[in-house]
Structure formats: structure tokens, C-alpha cells
Design an enzyme around this catalytic site. Structure first.
Site, PDB file in Angstrom:
ATOM      1  N   ASP A   7       0.843  -1.129  -0.004  1.00  0.00           N
ATOM      2  CA  ASP A   7       0.000  -0.009  -0.002  1.00  0.00           C
ATOM      3  C   ASP A   7       0.946   1.398  -0.148  1.00  0.00           C
ATOM      4  O   ASP A   7       1.628   1.461   1.042  1.00  0.00           O
ATOM      5  CB  ASP A   7      -0.994   0.095   1.254  1.00  0.00           C
ATOM      6  CG  ASP A   7      -1.792   1.294   1.243  1.00  0.00           C
ATOM      7  OD1 ASP A   7      -2.341   1.715   0.054  1.00  0.00           O
ATOM      8  OD2 ASP A   7      -1.977   1.653   2.391  1.00  0.00           O
ATOM      9  N   GLU A  67      -1.086  -1.200  -4.880  1.00  0.00           N
ATOM     10  CA  GLU A  67      -2.354  -0.544  -5.260  1.00  0.00           C
ATOM     11  C   GLU A  67      -2.039   0.521  -5.958  1.00  0.00           C
ATOM     12  O   GLU A  67      -1.206   1.420  -5.970  1.00  0.00           O
ATOM     13  CB  GLU A  67      -2.991   0.153  -3.732  1.00  0.00           C
ATOM     14  CG  GLU A  67      -4.312   0.732  -4.239  1.00  0.00           C
ATOM     15  CD  GLU A  67      -4.831   1.236  -2.951  1.00  0.00           C
ATOM     16  OE1 GLU A  67      -5.944   1.803  -2.873  1.00  0.00           O
ATOM     17  OE2 GLU A  67      -4.123   1.377  -1.671  1.00  0.00           O
ATOM     18  N   HIS A 140      -3.398   1.004   6.656  1.00  0.00           N
ATOM     19  CA  HIS A 140      -2.314   0.878   5.813  1.00  0.00           C
ATOM     20  C   HIS A 140      -1.746  -0.987   5.471  1.00  0.00           C
ATOM     21  O   HIS A 140      -1.392  -1.240   4.715  1.00  0.00           O
ATOM     22  CB  HIS A 140      -1.179   1.649   5.975  1.00  0.00           C
ATOM     23  CG  HIS A 140      -1.228   3.023   5.835  1.00  0.00           C
ATOM     24  ND1 HIS A 140      -1.596   3.629   4.672  1.00  0.00           N
ATOM     25  CD2 HIS A 140      -1.517   3.917   6.985  1.00  0.00           C
ATOM     26  CE1 HIS A 140      -1.958   5.022   5.111  1.00  0.00           C
ATOM     27  NE2 HIS A 140      -1.879   5.102   6.427  1.00  0.00           N
ATOM     28  N   ASP A 143      -4.695  -2.758   3.781  1.00  0.00           N
ATOM     29  CA  ASP A 143      -4.727  -2.758   2.531  1.00  0.00           C
ATOM     30  C   ASP A 143      -3.543  -3.293   1.884  1.00  0.00           C
ATOM     31  O   ASP A 143      -3.689  -4.100   0.732  1.00  0.00           O
ATOM     32  CB  ASP A 143      -4.510  -1.082   2.263  1.00  0.00           C
ATOM     33  CG  ASP A 143      -5.738  -0.349   2.494  1.00  0.00           C
ATOM     34  OD1 ASP A 143      -7.006  -1.067   2.805  1.00  0.00           O
ATOM     35  OD2 ASP A 143      -5.704   0.976   2.605  1.00  0.00           O
TER      36      ASP A 143
END
Length: 164
Positions: A7, A67, A140, A143
Site C-alpha cells: 500500500d 495498489e 495501511h 490494505d
């Protein structure tokens, strides 16, 4: 398959390593690397590079999943996230690991079943899929693990697009 999920962020970079064997997935490593505004740009990028390199060298993932960021009005943020991505790309090049990108809707679709899911729903599914005792925090971390899981789910069906 072992996947390193990232992330990307210059202040908080989430790192999650997931292993998939058949239909089983498990978390191997998770951390958030923090930098501060008081550090110079080279110090911040260097810190991120060293952290990602150490994890990638230790776990030898077959892929790095990141991401993909979508910025419309946040030019400065996009610029600084680019610093973090540069550190990740350098590690990938040095260790010869392919990098795949997944946008937030694709991650939400893979884990929750709808591209409109919220962060709590994604974190809940990360916890469930990896058999964690609690929700991964901060976001974070959740993710990064979600992005790694997304690659595990999509790769056998329709390979993600390598980041170019």
C-alpha cells in the site's frame, strides 16, 4: 505462491506478505514503514527502499502487488506517492520480481464481492481469509494484505496487468 503486497505512501507504506497454497492463504509478514516530514526526501525514500528490500529478500515473493493510485486534484500527494513507488520498483528490478497493479475497486471486488465496499469490510475479510485474531490495523496494513490477497485470487483466473 508468495506475494508481497504494497500500500504505497511516503508517510505510511504498508507491507504485507501472503502465501497461498491451494485454497489456503496465510500471512507471513506485515508492517507499516513510517517516515516523517522532518526527514529529507532521500532519507524517506531510502528508508522505504531498505524496508521493502529486506522483506522481499527474506521472503522471495513470486510477485509484488501494488495498489494503483488514482489522484485527480492531489498533485503533491501523487508526486510523493511516486517516490514510494520508485523505491518499490527499484527493489523489484534488483530482485527480478514482476509488479502487478490493482485499483481499489478491484481489491474490494476480490475480497468483499462488490467494488463499493468500505475499508472496514475489506479489513474484516482480510482477517477472515488469513485467520487473524483481530482486524489488521492500521488501514495501511490491512490494505497491503488485501492487495496481496487480490493478486492470489486473480492470478490463476486472469493475470493482472504488470505495471509498466
Amino acid at each position: 505462491m508468495i506475494v508481497l503486497g504494497i500500500d504505497p505512501g511516503i508517510t505510511n507504506l504498508g507491507i504485507g506478505v501472503v502465501e497461498q497454497a491451494g485454497k489456503q492463504t496465510r500471512m507471513l509478514h506485515a508492517e507499516v514503514v513510517k517516515t516523517t516530514h522532518g526527514e529529507t526526501a532521500p532519507e524517506r525514500v531510502g528508508k522505504l527502499y531498505r524496508a521493502v528490500y529486506q522483506v522481499a529478500a527474506a521472503y522471495r515473493p513470486q510477485a509484488i502487488a501494488v495498489e494503483e493510485q488514482f489522484f485527480y486534484r492531489q498533485n503533491e500527494l501523487a508526486y510523493k506517492v511516486g517516490w514510494a513507488m520508485g523505491a518499490v520498483f527499484l527493489v523489484a528490478d534488483q530482485l527480478e520480481i514482476p509488479v502487478y497493479g490493482y485499483g481499489p475497486p478491484k481489491v474490494k471486488q476480490a475480497l468483499v464481492g462488490t467494488g463499493q465496499a468500505d475499508k472496514h469490510q475489506v479489513a474484516y475479510m482480510v482477517r477472515a481469509l488469513l485467520g487473524l485474531k483481530s482486524l489488521p490495523k492500521p488501514t495501511h496494513l490491512a490494505d497491503a494484505l488485501a492487495i496481496a490477497l487480490t493478486h492470489c485470487f486473480y492470478q490463476p483466473l486472469a493475470p493482472g496487468q504488470p505495471v509498466s
